[in-house]
Each structure stands twice: as structure tokens, then as C-alpha cells.
Design an enzyme around this catalytic site. Sequence first.
Site, PDB file in Angstrom:
ATOM      1  N   GLU A 127       0.853  -1.200   0.000  1.00  0.00           N
ATOM      2  CA  GLU A 127       0.000   0.000   0.000  1.00  0.00           C
ATOM      3  C   GLU A 127       0.887   1.248   0.000  1.00  0.00           C
ATOM      4  OE1 GLU A 127      -3.219   1.173  -0.088  1.00  0.00           O
ATOM      5  OE2 GLU A 127      -2.364   3.128   0.387  1.00  0.00           O
ATOM      6  N   GLN A 128       0.529   2.207  -0.844  1.00  0.00           N
ATOM      7  CA  GLN A 128       1.368   3.416  -0.937  1.00  0.00           C
ATOM      8  C   GLN A 128       1.317   4.295   0.317  1.00  0.00           C
ATOM      9  OE1 GLN A 128       0.053   6.012  -4.109  1.00  0.00           O
ATOM     10  NE2 GLN A 128      -1.843   6.541  -3.074  1.00  0.00           N
ATOM     11  N   ARG A 176     -16.255   4.995   5.735  1.00  0.00           N
ATOM     12  CA  ARG A 176     -15.330   4.112   5.028  1.00  0.00           C
ATOM     13  C   ARG A 176     -14.221   3.626   5.961  1.00  0.00           C
ATOM     14  NH1 ARG A 176     -10.415   4.244   2.722  1.00  0.00           N
ATOM     15  NH2 ARG A 176     -10.043   3.027   0.823  1.00  0.00           N
ATOM     16  N   TYR A 190     -26.423  11.083   4.869  1.00  0.00           N
ATOM     17  CA  TYR A 190     -26.888   9.996   5.743  1.00  0.00           C
ATOM     18  C   TYR A 190     -25.984   9.910   6.951  1.00  0.00           C
ATOM     19  CZ  TYR A 190     -23.434   7.422   2.832  1.00  0.00           C
ATOM     20  OH  TYR A 190     -22.314   7.031   2.151  1.00  0.00           O
ATOM     21  N   ASP A 211     -11.831  -0.271  -8.634  1.00  0.00           N
ATOM     22  CA  ASP A 211     -11.730   0.912  -9.503  1.00  0.00           C
ATOM     23  C   ASP A 211     -10.604   0.773 -10.523  1.00  0.00           C
ATOM     24  OD1 ASP A 211     -13.834   2.232  -8.344  1.00  0.00           O
ATOM     25  OD2 ASP A 211     -12.640   3.837  -7.438  1.00  0.00           O
TER      26      ASP A 211
HETATM   27  C1  LIG Z   1     -18.233  11.289  -4.020  1.00  0.00           C
HETATM   28  C2  LIG Z   1     -18.139   9.780  -4.081  1.00  0.00           C
HETATM   29  C3  LIG Z   1     -19.087   9.003  -3.413  1.00  0.00           C
HETATM   30  C4  LIG Z   1     -19.024   7.593  -3.468  1.00  0.00           C
HETATM   31  N1  LIG Z   1     -19.974   6.878  -2.803  1.00  0.00           N
HETATM   32  C5  LIG Z   1     -19.986   5.515  -2.928  1.00  0.00           C
HETATM   33  C6  LIG Z   1     -20.996   4.729  -2.290  1.00  0.00           C
HETATM   34  O1  LIG Z   1     -21.874   5.248  -1.579  1.00  0.00           O
HETATM   35  N2  LIG Z   1     -20.982   3.377  -2.481  1.00  0.00           N
HETATM   36  C7  LIG Z   1     -20.015   2.759  -3.239  1.00  0.00           C
HETATM   37  O2  LIG Z   1     -20.066   1.521  -3.387  1.00  0.00           O
HETATM   38  N3  LIG Z   1     -19.019   3.476  -3.814  1.00  0.00           N
HETATM   39  C8  LIG Z   1     -18.973   4.832  -3.683  1.00  0.00           C
HETATM   40  N4  LIG Z   1     -17.973   5.550  -4.269  1.00  0.00           N
HETATM   41  C9  LIG Z   1     -16.929   4.840  -5.002  1.00  0.00           C
HETATM   42  C10 LIG Z   1     -15.905   4.191  -4.091  1.00  0.00           C
HETATM   43  O3  LIG Z   1     -15.348   5.133  -3.204  1.00  0.00           O
HETATM   44  C11 LIG Z   1     -14.786   3.528  -4.909  1.00  0.00           C
HETATM   45  O4  LIG Z   1     -15.342   2.895  -6.031  1.00  0.00           O
HETATM   46  C12 LIG Z   1     -14.049   2.482  -4.065  1.00  0.00           C
HETATM   47  O5  LIG Z   1     -13.361   3.131  -3.035  1.00  0.00           O
HETATM   48  C13 LIG Z   1     -13.084   1.656  -4.930  1.00  0.00           C
HETATM   49  O6  LIG Z   1     -12.355   0.767  -4.100  1.00  0.00           O
HETATM   50  P1  LIG Z   1     -10.920   0.240  -4.547  1.00  0.00           P
HETATM   51  O7  LIG Z   1     -10.450  -0.634  -3.446  1.00  0.00           O
HETATM   52  O8  LIG Z   1     -10.993  -0.283  -5.928  1.00  0.00           O
HETATM   53  O9  LIG Z   1     -10.029   1.555  -4.661  1.00  0.00           O
HETATM   54  P2  LIG Z   1      -9.600   2.598  -3.520  1.00  0.00           P
HETATM   55  O10 LIG Z   1     -10.574   2.624  -2.405  1.00  0.00           O
HETATM   56  O11 LIG Z   1      -9.298   3.874  -4.223  1.00  0.00           O
HETATM   57  O12 LIG Z   1      -8.251   1.971  -2.938  1.00  0.00           O
HETATM   58  C14 LIG Z   1      -7.059   1.957  -3.681  1.00  0.00           C
HETATM   59  C15 LIG Z   1      -5.893   1.768  -2.733  1.00  0.00           C
HETATM   60  O13 LIG Z   1      -4.700   1.647  -3.495  1.00  0.00           O
HETATM   61  C16 LIG Z   1      -3.699   2.517  -2.970  1.00  0.00           C
HETATM   62  N5  LIG Z   1      -2.826   2.892  -4.076  1.00  0.00           N
HETATM   63  C17 LIG Z   1      -3.053   3.771  -5.080  1.00  0.00           C
HETATM   64  N6  LIG Z   1      -1.983   3.834  -5.912  1.00  0.00           N
HETATM   65  C18 LIG Z   1      -1.070   2.967  -5.415  1.00  0.00           C
HETATM   66  C19 LIG Z   1       0.228   2.593  -5.837  1.00  0.00           C
HETATM   67  N7  LIG Z   1       0.807   3.132  -6.932  1.00  0.00           N
HETATM   68  N8  LIG Z   1       0.917   1.662  -5.104  1.00  0.00           N
HETATM   69  C20 LIG Z   1       0.348   1.102  -3.985  1.00  0.00           C
HETATM   70  N9  LIG Z   1      -0.883   1.437  -3.548  1.00  0.00           N
HETATM   71  C21 LIG Z   1      -1.593   2.360  -4.255  1.00  0.00           C
HETATM   72  C22 LIG Z   1      -4.501   3.682  -2.408  1.00  0.00           C
HETATM   73  O14 LIG Z   1      -3.753   4.426  -1.445  1.00  0.00           O
HETATM   74  C23 LIG Z   1      -5.703   2.958  -1.805  1.00  0.00           C
HETATM   75  O15 LIG Z   1      -5.448   2.506  -0.495  1.00  0.00           O
HETATM   76  C24 LIG Z   1     -17.994   6.957  -4.209  1.00  0.00           C
HETATM   77  C25 LIG Z   1     -17.004   7.727  -4.852  1.00  0.00           C
HETATM   78  C26 LIG Z   1     -17.074   9.122  -4.806  1.00  0.00           C
HETATM   79  C27 LIG Z   1     -16.042   9.955  -5.527  1.00  0.00           C
END
Ligand SMILES: Cc1cc2nc3c(=O)[nH]c(=O)nc-3n(C[C@H](O)[C@H](O)[C@H](O)COP(=O)(O)OP(=O)(O)OC[C@H]3O[C@@H](n4cnc5c(N)ncnc54)[C@H](O)[C@@H]3O)c2cc1C
Length: 390
Positions: A34-35, A108, A217, A297
Site C-alpha cells: 500500500e502506498q 469508510r 446519511y 476501480d
Molecule cells: C463522491 C463519491 C461518493 C461515493 N460513494 C460511494 C458509495 O456510496 N458506495 C459505493 O459503493 N461506492 C462509492 N464511491 C466509489 C468508491 O469510493 C470507490 O469505487 C471504491 O473506493 C473503490 O475501491 P478500490 O479498493 O478499488 O479503490 P480505492 O478505495 O481507491 O483503494 C485503492 C488503494 O490503493 C492505494 N494505491 C493507489 N496507488 C497505489 C500505488 N501506486 N501503489 C500502492 N498502492 C496504491 C490507495 O492508497 C488505496 O489505499 C464513491 C465515490 C465518490 C467519488
Amino acid sequence: MVKQLHVIVVGAGLGGLTATLALQRAGVRVSVYEQAAALGEAGAGVTITPNGVHVLNHLLGADVVGRVARTPAAGAIKHYRTGAILVETNRGNRMQEQYGAAYCQAHRADLHGALADAVRAMDPGCIHPGCSFGALTENGDGITATFRNGVSATGDLLIGCDGIRSAVRRALWGDEQVSFTGYIAWRGLVPMDRLDPGVIVPDSASFAGPARTFARYKVRGGTLVNYAAFSKRDEWAEESWSVHSEIAELQREFSDFAPEVQAIIAATPPERCFKWGLFDREPLGQWTRGRATLLGDAAHPMTPFLAQGAVMAIEDGMVLARALEAAADWREGLARYEAARRERGTFVMRESHVNARRMYSRDPDNYGSSSHKTAESLGLYAYNPLTVPV
Ligand SMILES: Cc1cc2nc3c(=O)[nH]c(=O)nc-3n(C[C@H](O)[C@H](O)[C@H](O)COP(=O)(O)OP(=O)(O)OC[C@H]3O[C@@H](n4cnc5c(N)ncnc54)[C@H](O)[C@@H]3O)c2cc1C
């Protein structure tokens, strides 16, 4: 077969940690990079719909989920100016009865903390903070990731869970076109004790305005109000997750909204108000290359207009572990994962965008249940990652 694998997970977000825990429970050794220097209080509220709650109940236990998340007793879409209820969205017990899992809202950080605790309980040293992904190389025996701090790690597989601006996605598939959607978002967290409790009724509400939305909420046992507010802009310079916003800017943007919205904005501690530009990418035609694949994502970056991004990441993590467990070897496992997930991830990406257009072209004065489209009306809640064929 699966038990002999060593999997490198890049990114300890909700998706990365869900995948890690599901793999650990299947007997796989996982190392997470993790970064961030430490896992902590990042983010604000997140809604997890039944399709994701199935996984959390399975991996964390319903008691832990009940502790970190809450099911809103009642919900509504309100008229932006008058605050009058346009549509009741009461989900309470109905979700449990209809889908076999609740509809939950959490900070979160609380959900993330519960996942991190569960991962560390399985393997105390498996999360390596301070490691930002730099590059990967693959040979017949395995895959090696190098991180910007000089650390390197070799395993059988690498899962890129590094979020919307994924460096692993870039390493696998090259640079891509990123375009500003025209939408911006603010997020804020307000302690309940700064608000008149009579104002926050019902528990969960979204104010539908002309070309703007304000959704709020309660989280953290009802002690904090989380909000997300959306509006439009002609341009935005940088895709970022953490730009501080002035409260006054938000007040100007939503000055014609109901007194309840004004009260919430005015009570926001300045250090808890952020804004983002929302950016779009085209869906990938393929996620997996050799021993590496993408999740969350990083695989399907989506706009938040269906509130499904985190839920999709959680679904991915569970299905990945099941696919690897069901397969004869890693190659078949990754193929089964992508076959089970890519179409759904792409569908939700596209529909989130369609929903944005729907939301911003609506007429709040003539809004009713027939105009109200959600992830539920698209059938997304009926998916169960624990039982879907892999
Ligand atoms: C305004 C808003 C509201 C939202 N509301 C909702 C909701 O109500 N319900 C819902 O389901 N989703 C919601 N989302 C979407 C949700 O936040 C994301 O889709 C979700 O966090 C994706 O999870 P993830 O684990 O794929 O990525 P992330 O949560 O972004 O995690 C990625 C991780 O990788 C790490 N990382 C990044 N680059 C590197 C690197 N080069 N090397 C090592 N580590 C790295 C980051 O630090 C982070 O810890 C919302 C988004 C926004 C913008």
C-alpha cells in the site's frame, strides 16, 4: 492448487482488503503493498448495498458489519428547495427479506478498519505500508513488483487494486485517455452534536435539484452525518481525491437548497470538507495479462452516480477468490474471474454515466417514483457474489 499460491495485492483499499481476506480464507498466502504510510481515517461515508453486504457478512460476520455500518430506518428523495418528500426510499427490513442481506451505510474508515483487522488476524505481517507500485516483470516462474521505496516482491500472481488512477493498470495496458465528466463532487462529515437532531429526518435523504444533488446519511453509530454533493463545471484541472474545499464555495453552490442542507453545510468543520473532479475512462477490453489482473476501480473506474464503486470492488474480491479456488491452475482461475466479472463491471460503469445524465436533466418539480432510477431498479442488488457461477 489454490493453497500453494502466493498472491501480491497492490493497494489496500476496500477492494484490495476484501480480496486479501477472501483469499486468506481459501488458504492462500497474500502480501499486500500500500502506498500510504499507514492505513487510517481516509474517506467519508460509503453505502454498501445487499450485493456487497453478502460478502461482508460472510467474511467479517454479521455482528461486525452491524457494528461498523448501519441500516437507515427510513430514506427519501426530497425536493431541493422545499424539502418536501418526493419519493420514499425506505429500505429497512425489505432489503433483508427480498435479497437476504441488508442495505448499509458506514464511515469508510470503520469498514476499512474492520477488514484490515480481519486480514491482520489471519497474517499479522502481510500488509506493507509505504510501498508505492513502480513496475512489474514476469517470467515463467512468477511475477515481481518493484516499489518506489526500493522494496520488491515476487509471487505467483499480482492483483492491481490501486484505485481509479491505477499504476498497475497503466503498467499492463499503457496510458489512456482520461476525460473530465463535467461533474464535481464535495464530501463532508458533520458531527451530529453540531446539528438539531430534528433536522436530520429521515436518516437517509437525497435532495434533487436542478443540475445538482445533495445526499446525506448518518454513519458511525449515528454520531456523524456524511454528505456528498454534486454539481457541474465546464472544466477541472486535476484528477485528485483530496482537495480541501472552502465551506463558502459549497454554500454559494447550494444557496437555493432547503434550510436542512444549509444547516448541514454551515456546521461542517472546515477540515472535513473536500471536493473532487469526476473523470471518465473507457472500459478495458481485457483486465488480465499473464499473471496480473485488475480489481475494483483499477479494473472499472466509475462515476459515483449509482453508488456502486466500492460494492463492485467488494464483489470482485470475493469472486476472484472463488474463481481461483474452483480452478485447476492460476491461469484458469484468472480467466474464470475475468469471465465472471468484466461484463458486470463494464455495465455498471456505463450505467453510472447514464444515471448522471438522468439526474442532471430532471425536473425537480415533476419528480416521482417513475423517474427515480437506482442500482436496485437495474437489478444489481439481486447478485450474490457467494453463489454466482464462476
Ligand atoms: C463522491 C463519491 C461518493 C461515493 N460513494 C460511494 C458509495 O456510496 N458506495 C459505493 O459503493 N461506492 C462509492 N464511491 C466509489 C468508491 O469510493 C470507490 O469505487 C471504491 O473506493 C473503490 O475501491 P478500490 O479498493 O478499488 O479503490 P480505492 O478505495 O481507491 O483503494 C485503492 C488503494 O490503493 C492505494 N494505491 C493507489 N496507488 C497505489 C500505488 N501506486 N501503489 C500502492 N498502492 C496504491 C490507495 O492508497 C488505496 O489505499 C464513491 C465515490 C465518490 C467519488
